[in-house]
Write a protein that holds these residues in place. Structure first.
Motif, PDB file in Angstrom:
ATOM      1  N   TYR A 176       2.101  71.270 -67.432  1.00  0.00           N
ATOM      2  CA  TYR A 176       0.773  71.091 -66.842  1.00  0.00           C
ATOM      3  C   TYR A 176       0.826  70.109 -65.678  1.00  0.00           C
ATOM      4  CZ  TYR A 176      -4.157  69.988 -66.380  1.00  0.00           C
ATOM      5  OH  TYR A 176      -5.416  69.798 -65.876  1.00  0.00           O
ATOM      6  N   GLU A 177       1.593  69.046 -65.817  1.00  0.00           N
ATOM      7  CA  GLU A 177       1.734  68.072 -64.732  1.00  0.00           C
ATOM      8  C   GLU A 177       2.340  68.733 -63.487  1.00  0.00           C
ATOM      9  OE1 GLU A 177       3.681  63.672 -63.975  1.00  0.00           O
ATOM     10  OE2 GLU A 177       4.527  64.960 -65.520  1.00  0.00           O
ATOM     11  N   LYS A 178       3.371  69.545 -63.673  1.00  0.00           N
ATOM     12  CA  LYS A 178       3.980  70.261 -62.548  1.00  0.00           C
ATOM     13  C   LYS A 178       2.975  71.226 -61.918  1.00  0.00           C
ATOM     14  CE  LYS A 178       8.648  70.091 -64.386  1.00  0.00           C
ATOM     15  NZ  LYS A 178       9.746  70.879 -64.963  1.00  0.00           N
TER      16      LYS A 178
ATOM     17  N   HIS B  72      -2.105  70.969 -56.295  1.00  0.00           N
ATOM     18  CA  HIS B  72      -2.612  70.003 -55.323  1.00  0.00           C
ATOM     19  C   HIS B  72      -1.937  70.195 -53.965  1.00  0.00           C
ATOM     20  CE1 HIS B  72      -4.213  66.299 -53.682  1.00  0.00           C
ATOM     21  NE2 HIS B  72      -2.975  65.944 -53.367  1.00  0.00           N
ATOM     22  N   MET B  73      -0.619  70.407 -53.996  1.00  0.00           N
ATOM     23  CA  MET B  73       0.109  70.618 -52.739  1.00  0.00           C
ATOM     24  C   MET B  73      -0.375  71.881 -52.042  1.00  0.00           C
ATOM     25  SD  MET B  73       3.916  69.342 -53.933  1.00  0.00           S
ATOM     26  CE  MET B  73       4.732  70.159 -52.604  1.00  0.00           C
ATOM     27  N   LEU B  74      -0.656  72.936 -52.791  1.00  0.00           N
ATOM     28  CA  LEU B  74      -1.174  74.168 -52.188  1.00  0.00           C
ATOM     29  C   LEU B  74      -2.548  73.935 -51.558  1.00  0.00           C
ATOM     30  CD1 LEU B  74      -0.157  76.835 -54.838  1.00  0.00           C
ATOM     31  CD2 LEU B  74       0.737  76.599 -52.505  1.00  0.00           C
ATOM     32  N   GLN B  75      -3.371  73.141 -52.208  1.00  0.00           N
ATOM     33  CA  GLN B  75      -4.697  72.838 -51.664  1.00  0.00           C
ATOM     34  C   GLN B  75      -4.584  72.023 -50.376  1.00  0.00           C
ATOM     35  OE1 GLN B  75      -6.803  70.979 -54.874  1.00  0.00           O
ATOM     36  NE2 GLN B  75      -7.335  72.941 -55.837  1.00  0.00           N
ATOM     37  N   VAL B  76      -3.666  71.071 -50.363  1.00  0.00           N
ATOM     38  CA  VAL B  76      -3.447  70.250 -49.158  1.00  0.00           C
ATOM     39  C   VAL B  76      -2.971  71.137 -48.031  1.00  0.00           C
ATOM     40  CG1 VAL B  76      -2.004  68.419 -48.160  1.00  0.00           C
ATOM     41  CG2 VAL B  76      -3.076  68.097 -50.418  1.00  0.00           C
ATOM     42  N   GLU B  77      -2.019  72.020 -48.322  1.00  0.00           N
ATOM     43  CA  GLU B  77      -1.495  72.945 -47.301  1.00  0.00           C
ATOM     44  C   GLU B  77      -2.582  73.857 -46.772  1.00  0.00           C
ATOM     45  OE1 GLU B  77       1.558  73.251 -45.831  1.00  0.00           O
ATOM     46  OE2 GLU B  77       2.080  71.381 -46.855  1.00  0.00           O
ATOM     47  N   ALA B  78      -3.463  74.306 -47.645  1.00  0.00           N
ATOM     48  CA  ALA B  78      -4.534  75.216 -47.231  1.00  0.00           C
ATOM     49  C   ALA B  78      -5.536  74.522 -46.329  1.00  0.00           C
ATOM     50  CB  ALA B  78      -5.235  75.788 -48.462  1.00  0.00           C
TER      51      ALA B  78
END
Length: 127
Positions: free
Chosen positions: A109-111, A117-123
């Motif tokens: 779940y942590e991964k 989160h990284m995908l949201q930042v990239e988007a």
């Protein structure tokens, strides 16, 4: 739905663990004088166990709880991600199998959270 027996009064050393559904018969037993007056008989395919209650009322409570355990829904299949239902003896300490499974799921779940989160930042990055 598990009946656990311990080797010590503090209940820190597990001696045996039995699934209530493994009992082929649960019933009041004959008194075994002088010490065992309020006996409960539990039968499995391999052995018969005798439990002794302090009073008849306590014996009735035990019988009721054991029967309720046999008649309740079995959620073990759904819980198998967290509990190895075939492993009945476990020390229930910090390194027990249940805690190891929970730790594994929490790491997954942590991964997932970190990657999400990284995908949201990239988007959100401008092109």
């Amino acid at each position: 739905k598990m009946l656990r027996g311990f080797e010590d009064d503090a209940q820190t050393v597990l001696a045996e663990s039995l699934d209530v559904n493994d009992f082929s018969d649960i019933k009041e037993g004959e008194a075994q004088e002088p010490s065992f007056k309020f006996v409960i008989q539990l039968h499995t395919s391999g052995k018969a166990l005798l439990l002794n209650a302090e009073t008849d009322a306590e014996r009735k409570q035990w019988l009721s709880a054991l029967m309720e355990g046999r008649n309740s829904n079995n959620y073990d299949a759904d819980a198998s991600l967290f509990v190895d239902i075939t492993h009945k003896l476990d020390n229930y300490g910090i390194d027990c199998k249940t805690n190891q499974r929970i730790k594994y799921v929490l790491n997954l779940y942590e991964k997932w959270c970190r990657d999400n989160h990284m995908l949201q930042v990239e988007a959100k990055k401008p092109d």
